[in-house]
Write an enzyme that holds these catalytic residues in place. Structure first.
Site, short mmCIF file in Angstrom:
data_model
loop_
_atom_site.label_atom_id
_atom_site.label_comp_id
_atom_site.label_asym_id
_atom_site.label_seq_id
_atom_site.Cartn_x
_atom_site.Cartn_y
_atom_site.Cartn_z
N HIS A 112 32.18 40.01 42.21
CA HIS A 112 31.72 39.02 43.02
C HIS A 112 32.51 37.98 43.67
CE1 HIS A 112 28.57 35.74 43.74
NE2 HIS A 112 29.38 34.77 43.21
N CYS A 149 27.69 39.23 48.67
CA CYS A 149 28.49 38.02 48.25
C CYS A 149 29.90 38.53 49.18
CB CYS A 149 28.40 37.57 46.85
SG CYS A 149 29.23 39.13 45.89
#
Length: 164
Positions: free
Chosen positions: A38, A108
């Site tokens: 992430h 993301c």
């Protein structure tokens, strides 16, 4: 004439598996993955990221994920905060709205890569952007895809449009 102000741009990298990918990926995928990444862009004193509810922000390191596992200095930008926020709002209304999130193809990391290029002209490391294709190139990744396509990553933060 005032000199142009510049602002530091950082990439925050979190391993969503908290080390499990490194341990289990050789058995499950037949290849080593160092993490399930992430990412977020930190600029103007805030951390910005794309999740299942759209573009969010928080103080740097302020999500439940805590401090990043690593950081990459992407350099600096001359884009002032007001212009940057206008840019993010336009992304939130088009390509990075809540309904656009996809774990493998629009996540993301694609957001961080696009924002990094806007701010600095640089991309984020390819080991991050290449991860989905690496996973999907394995039989186990293909078998899990229907399940994983329904996953939405949301480490918290405040939605920049004020919507949830």
């Amino acid at each position: 004439m005032d000199p142009t102000q510049s602002y530091r741009v950082m990439l925050y990298i979190y391993d969503m598996s908290r080390g499990m990918a490194r341990q289990l990926s050789p058995l499950m995928l037949g290849r080593q993955l160092d993490g399930i990444w992430h990412t977020a862009i930190v600029v103007h004193g805030k951390e910005f990221f794309f999740v299942g509810e759209g573009i969010n922000n928080c103080p740097p390191g302020g999500t439940p994920l805590g401090e990043p596992d690593s950081t990459v200095d992407l350099g600096s930008t001359e884009v002032p905060e007001d212009v940057f926020m206008e840019y993010l709002l336009s992304l939130a209304e088009s390509t990075y709205g809540a309904d656009k999130y996809n774990l493998f193809e629009h996540n993301c990391n694609t957001f961080s890569n696009e924002v990094a290029q806007f701010l600095t002209g640089k991309t984020i490391p390819s080991y991050i952007t290449d991860l989905p294709s690496e996973v999907l190139s394995t039989p186990f990744g293909q078998a899990l895809r229907p399940l994983l396509d329904s996953f939405v990553i949301n480490p918290g933060g405040n939605n920049i449009t004020g919507q949830r």
